[in-house]
Structures are given as structure tokens and as C-alpha cells.
Design an enzyme around this catalytic site. Structure first.
Site, PDB file in Angstrom:
ATOM      1  N   PHE A  12       0.834  -1.214   0.000  1.00  0.00           N
ATOM      2  CA  PHE A  12       0.000   0.000   0.000  1.00  0.00           C
ATOM      3  C   PHE A  12       0.873   1.270   0.000  1.00  0.00           C
ATOM      4  O   PHE A  12       0.907   2.022  -0.997  1.00  0.00           O
ATOM      5  CB  PHE A  12      -0.921  -0.094   1.226  1.00  0.00           C
ATOM      6  CG  PHE A  12      -1.602   1.150   1.657  1.00  0.00           C
ATOM      7  CD1 PHE A  12      -2.108   2.068   0.733  1.00  0.00           C
ATOM      8  CD2 PHE A  12      -1.784   1.404   3.020  1.00  0.00           C
ATOM      9  CE1 PHE A  12      -2.772   3.212   1.162  1.00  0.00           C
ATOM     10  CE2 PHE A  12      -2.449   2.542   3.448  1.00  0.00           C
ATOM     11  CZ  PHE A  12      -2.932   3.459   2.521  1.00  0.00           C
ATOM     12  N   TYR A 153       3.110  -6.649  17.470  1.00  0.00           N
ATOM     13  CA  TYR A 153       3.509  -5.872  16.282  1.00  0.00           C
ATOM     14  C   TYR A 153       4.255  -4.601  16.703  1.00  0.00           C
ATOM     15  O   TYR A 153       5.351  -4.313  16.208  1.00  0.00           O
ATOM     16  CB  TYR A 153       2.263  -5.529  15.454  1.00  0.00           C
ATOM     17  CG  TYR A 153       2.472  -4.435  14.439  1.00  0.00           C
ATOM     18  CD1 TYR A 153       3.295  -4.624  13.335  1.00  0.00           C
ATOM     19  CD2 TYR A 153       1.846  -3.190  14.588  1.00  0.00           C
ATOM     20  CE1 TYR A 153       3.496  -3.604  12.410  1.00  0.00           C
ATOM     21  CE2 TYR A 153       2.033  -2.173  13.666  1.00  0.00           C
ATOM     22  CZ  TYR A 153       2.862  -2.385  12.582  1.00  0.00           C
ATOM     23  OH  TYR A 153       3.056  -1.371  11.672  1.00  0.00           O
ATOM     24  N   LYS A 157       8.228  -3.389  16.117  1.00  0.00           N
ATOM     25  CA  LYS A 157       8.608  -2.118  15.485  1.00  0.00           C
ATOM     26  C   LYS A 157       9.550  -1.325  16.396  1.00  0.00           C
ATOM     27  O   LYS A 157      10.503  -0.707  15.943  1.00  0.00           O
ATOM     28  CB  LYS A 157       7.351  -1.301  15.158  1.00  0.00           C
ATOM     29  CG  LYS A 157       6.578  -1.843  13.965  1.00  0.00           C
ATOM     30  CD  LYS A 157       7.376  -1.639  12.684  1.00  0.00           C
ATOM     31  CE  LYS A 157       6.680  -2.133  11.456  1.00  0.00           C
ATOM     32  NZ  LYS A 157       7.434  -1.928  10.221  1.00  0.00           N
TER      33      LYS A 157
HETATM   34  N1  LIG Z   1      -0.588   1.449   6.682  1.00  0.00           N
HETATM   35  C1  LIG Z   1      -0.417   2.014   7.863  1.00  0.00           C
HETATM   36  O1  LIG Z   1      -1.301   2.732   8.351  1.00  0.00           O
HETATM   37  C2  LIG Z   1       0.855   1.823   8.637  1.00  0.00           C
HETATM   38  C3  LIG Z   1       0.934   2.396   9.911  1.00  0.00           C
HETATM   39  C4  LIG Z   1       2.101   2.238  10.642  1.00  0.00           C
HETATM   40  C5  LIG Z   1       3.178   1.568  10.095  1.00  0.00           C
HETATM   41  N2  LIG Z   1       3.056   1.002   8.858  1.00  0.00           N
HETATM   42  C6  LIG Z   1       4.218   0.283   8.322  1.00  0.00           C
HETATM   43  O2  LIG Z   1       4.463   0.743   6.994  1.00  0.00           O
HETATM   44  C7  LIG Z   1       4.976  -0.321   6.207  1.00  0.00           C
HETATM   45  C8  LIG Z   1       4.121  -0.503   4.963  1.00  0.00           C
HETATM   46  O3  LIG Z   1       2.793  -0.833   5.368  1.00  0.00           O
HETATM   47  P1  LIG Z   1       1.588  -1.016   4.355  1.00  0.00           P
HETATM   48  O4  LIG Z   1       0.377  -0.535   5.034  1.00  0.00           O
HETATM   49  O5  LIG Z   1       1.962  -0.493   3.026  1.00  0.00           O
HETATM   50  O6  LIG Z   1       1.495  -2.609   4.337  1.00  0.00           O
HETATM   51  P2  LIG Z   1       1.430  -3.639   3.123  1.00  0.00           P
HETATM   52  O7  LIG Z   1       1.179  -4.969   3.761  1.00  0.00           O
HETATM   53  O8  LIG Z   1       0.487  -3.176   2.077  1.00  0.00           O
HETATM   54  O9  LIG Z   1       2.900  -3.578   2.552  1.00  0.00           O
HETATM   55  C9  LIG Z   1       3.958  -4.355   3.045  1.00  0.00           C
HETATM   56  C10 LIG Z   1       4.610  -5.069   1.877  1.00  0.00           C
HETATM   57  O10 LIG Z   1       5.711  -5.814   2.395  1.00  0.00           O
HETATM   58  C11 LIG Z   1       5.725  -7.086   1.778  1.00  0.00           C
HETATM   59  N3  LIG Z   1       6.378  -8.033   2.685  1.00  0.00           N
HETATM   60  C12 LIG Z   1       5.896  -8.476   3.880  1.00  0.00           C
HETATM   61  N4  LIG Z   1       6.756  -9.376   4.399  1.00  0.00           N
HETATM   62  C13 LIG Z   1       7.797  -9.475   3.538  1.00  0.00           C
HETATM   63  C14 LIG Z   1       8.980 -10.246   3.515  1.00  0.00           C
HETATM   64  N5  LIG Z   1       9.253 -11.126   4.502  1.00  0.00           N
HETATM   65  N6  LIG Z   1       9.826 -10.106   2.487  1.00  0.00           N
HETATM   66  C15 LIG Z   1       9.554  -9.245   1.462  1.00  0.00           C
HETATM   67  N7  LIG Z   1       8.422  -8.500   1.421  1.00  0.00           N
HETATM   68  C16 LIG Z   1       7.562  -8.628   2.434  1.00  0.00           C
HETATM   69  C17 LIG Z   1       4.268  -7.422   1.534  1.00  0.00           C
HETATM   70  O11 LIG Z   1       4.100  -8.382   0.498  1.00  0.00           O
HETATM   71  C18 LIG Z   1       3.683  -6.063   1.184  1.00  0.00           C
HETATM   72  O12 LIG Z   1       3.696  -5.840  -0.221  1.00  0.00           O
HETATM   73  C19 LIG Z   1       5.028  -1.534   7.124  1.00  0.00           C
HETATM   74  O13 LIG Z   1       6.317  -1.622   7.677  1.00  0.00           O
HETATM   75  C20 LIG Z   1       4.017  -1.204   8.200  1.00  0.00           C
HETATM   76  O14 LIG Z   1       4.291  -1.893   9.399  1.00  0.00           O
HETATM   77  C21 LIG Z   1       1.922   1.119   8.123  1.00  0.00           C
END
Ligand SMILES: NC(=O)c1ccc[n+]([C@@H]2O[C@H](COP(=O)([O-])OP(=O)(O)OC[C@H]3O[C@@H](n4cnc5c(N)ncnc54)[C@H](O)[C@@H]3O)[C@@H](O)[C@H]2O)c1
Length: 319
Positions: A12, A153, A157
Site C-alpha cells: 500500500f 507488532y 517495530k
Molecule cells: N498502513 C499504515 O497505516 C501503517 C501504519 C504504521 C506503520 N506502517 C508500516 O508501513 C509499512 C508498509 O505498510 P503497508 O500498510 O503499506 O502494508 P502492506 O502490507 O500493504 O505492505 C507491506 C509489503 O511488504 C511485503 N512483505 C511483507 N513481508 C515481507 C517479507 N518477509 N519479504 C519481502 N516482502 C515482504 C508485503 O508483500 C507487502 O507488499 C510496514 O512496515 C508497516 O508496518 C503502516
């Protein structure tokens, strides 16, 4: 042309960051394993527009596989790392903490080890508002100890941030950890409230509200989050932790009102008990990001939700 290695670039937030990097003239190498936490076809859609570009290369690899990562470093010699790959579901983590440790801590360690070996200018890592747990002083500032996360989680982090500090201290790496606060918008991760409720309203399904609807989240438009990521990448700061939020928390009921107005639909609602790993309020103090990056969020919730709904109508209505 400098190369950026982005992990989780098919996800995302990652897909928005990739778009900005390509438009900004970088070569992008995206490492993603397309895990099945949610429908991987959505991630394929996210990267589809980039696949034909010379400045983009997709590496279907797992960050837990250090040998595969090493080959990518060897081949690409990246100038910057944007590390977003993670497992990111607070509730799911309660039942599967080991998997979260494997990906979010050990995977991060693999990257940190490699950046030590191959010189990179700067590393930006995604952290999360979850590290704050139910910290009672608002808005949350980065100087809080953040040692009472509610979900494993959040614990992974926070651990990743602490490991990053040790790599900065011992090896002089530049690392900025960005604590994202509830991103929403186009390419939204399914399972997150703004997506689930958009889908429910547009498909005439019941809306499930946890608790009494008063829980507040500092929803932040994904484009603003991606802008902050690029600014952070371009400004090595030694070691810093920065909140990336909106500083305007809205309650679940307020969010629902925005969604109802933007879709023109009214909801049928059902209340359910709140999960024990769900915090009551998230609210970011963003003055540090303003001061150090010159960043502040631009898109108000009404506009961001309008964009989410327009995207959903185009891309998800048929699913
Ligand atoms: N969306 C939010 O509101 C939010 C809030 C706080 C933190 N985050 C952090 O931001 C980052 C992105 O989040 P997002 O919402 O886009 O999530 P998302 O799940 O859409 O994106 C994460 C991507 O990482 C890939 N991935 C997961 N494990 C993997 C691995 N072992 N090897 C390679 N690729 C892997 C997944 O396939 C996915 O495409 C993450 O680290 C998440 O913890 C997101």
C-alpha cells in the site's frame, strides 16, 4: 541515476513511494515477497504500472532470505534503502508473534547487516504509532519511552528502531525511523477500517464498529506519508525517529460520517467489543518532522477519503 532499494514496494504505502521515486528520477529496485496476508493480486495491481519501465526492477524475494538480499545488494549497489516490508496487523500479531519477530526484526537485521557491508547514504525504515501503546499524554512526542506497546507488532517495530540505533552507533549508518499513523488512500491495504467501511457502504453490507465508536485515530493520507518518506530519504540525519501523522485524530463515528457523506450512502451498523490490542486514541505531535524535514500533511480527511472512494469504485467494486 541513483538506485533506491525499497522493500515492501508492492504494498500500500510502498507503491506510492515507488511512484514518487520514479517520477523523481531514481532507479528503483523493489524487493517484495507478495505474501498472502491479503490478496497478492492487489499487490500485482500496485506494481503493474511500473513493470515496463527501465528504471524499475522487481525482485520477488523475502527479506528473511539474507543470501537473496545480498545478491541484490551486490548487483545493484543501492545508494538508499527504504525499508517498508513488514507484517502489519496489530490483532493478528497477538496470535502469531513469532512470525512478526521473524519478518519485522530478523528481516530488518538482515538489511542492517548488509547496509553495513555495502555503503549506503541513508536508510529510511517504517515504524509505527503502535509503539506508543496507550501512552496517556497527547499529542504523542518521539521522546516518550514507548515501552508499553499493546501488540507484539508494536513491540517488533520498537525493537527494530532500537536495533537501528545500535547500527547507527557502532557503524555510523544514517537511519531515520518514521512512525506512521494510520495511513489511508488509494491502494489501501484491505482490512484497515477506511477500506473495510468503504467496501461495506458501496456494496450495501453492514458496518461493524468496535467499542462505542469513540476510539480515535490520527488518519493520515498515504500521499502525505509517501512525501515524508522521500523527504526523509533525501536528508540523512544520523539517527532520528519521527512521527508521521496528521495531528487531527477523528473518532470512528466521525470517520463513518465522512464516508457516508462522500459515498452518499447511509450505513447499517453493528457494535462489537474492542480488541485488547487496540489502543483508544492515536495522535501525533508532528513538530519534529516539520522542523527536520520541512514536512507537514497537506490532504484533509474529507479530500483523502474522496480519493479513496474514487479509487475503490474504479478498482475494487467488481471484486
Ligand atoms: N498502513 C499504515 O497505516 C501503517 C501504519 C504504521 C506503520 N506502517 C508500516 O508501513 C509499512 C508498509 O505498510 P503497508 O500498510 O503499506 O502494508 P502492506 O502490507 O500493504 O505492505 C507491506 C509489503 O511488504 C511485503 N512483505 C511483507 N513481508 C515481507 C517479507 N518477509 N519479504 C519481502 N516482502 C515482504 C508485503 O508483500 C507487502 O507488499 C510496514 O512496515 C508497516 O508496518 C503502516
Amino acid at each position: 541515476m541513483e538506485t533506491v532499494l525499497i522493500t515492501g514496494g508492492a504494498g500500500f504505502i510502498g507503491s506510492h513511494v515507488v511512484r514518487r521515486l520514479i517520477d523523481g528520477g531514481y532507479r528503483v529496485v523493489c524487493v517484495d515477497n507478495f505474501n498472502t496476508i491479503y490478496n497478492p493480486a492487489f499487490k500485482e495491481q500496485n506494481v503493474a504500472p511500473f513493470l515496463s519501465l527501465k528504471s524499475f526492477r522487481l525482485e520477488r524475494a523475502d527479506i528473511r532470505d539474507k543470501a537473496a538480499l545480498k545478491m541484490t545488494f551486490e548487483k545493484e549497489n543501492p545508494a538508499y534503502i527504504v525499508h517498508l516490508a513488514a507484517l502489519g496487523d496489530t490483532r493478528n500479531a497477538v496470535d502469531n508473534p513469532g512470525e512478526y519477530v521473524d519478518v519485522n526484526i530478523n528481516g530488518t537485521l538482515n538489511l542492517l547487516e548488509l547496509t553495513r557491508e555495502y555503503k549506503v547514504k541513508n536508510i529510511v525504515m517504517a515504524s509505527s504509532s503502535s509503539v506508543y501503546g496507550n501512552t496517556p499524554r497527547f499529542p504523542w512526542v518521539e521522546s516518550e519511552t514507548a515501552d508499553t506497546p499493546l501488540s507484539p507488532y508494536g513491540a517488533t517495530k520498537r525493537a527494530a528502531e532500537l536495533f537501528a540505533y545500535t547500527y547507527h552507533h557502532n557503524f555510523g549508518l544514517n537511519i531515520t525511523c518514521l512512525r506512521f499513523f494510520n495511513a489511508y488512500g488509494e491502494n489501501n491495504r484491505p482490512g484497515m477500517v477506511p477500506y473495510v467501511w468503504t467496501e461495506a457502504l458501496l456494496k450495501g453490507k453492514e458496518i461493524e464498529i468496535s467499542g462505542d465508536g469513540s476510539r480515535k485515530r490520527d488518519y493520515t493520507y498515504v500521499g502525505d506519508v509517501a512525501d515524508a518518506t522521500i523527504l526523509a530519504m533525501n536528508k540523512p540525519l544520523g539517527y532520528e525517529v519521527l512521527n508521521i501523522g496528521n495531528n487531527k485524530p477523528v473518532s470512528l463515528l466521525e470517520l463513518l460520517a465522512v464516508l457516508e457523506k462522500a459515498t452518499g450512502k447511509s450505513s447499517t451498523r453493528r457494535m462489537r467489543p474492542s480488541h485488547s490490542a487496540s489502543v483508544e486514541i492515536t495522535c501525533a505531535d508532528i513538530s519534529k518532522a516539520k522542523r527536520l524535514l520541512g514536512w507537514e500533511p497537506k490532504v484533509p480527511i474529507e479530500e483523502g477519503i474522496r480519493r479513496l472512494i474514487a479509487w475503490f469504485r474504479e478498482n475494487r467494486l467488481e471484486d
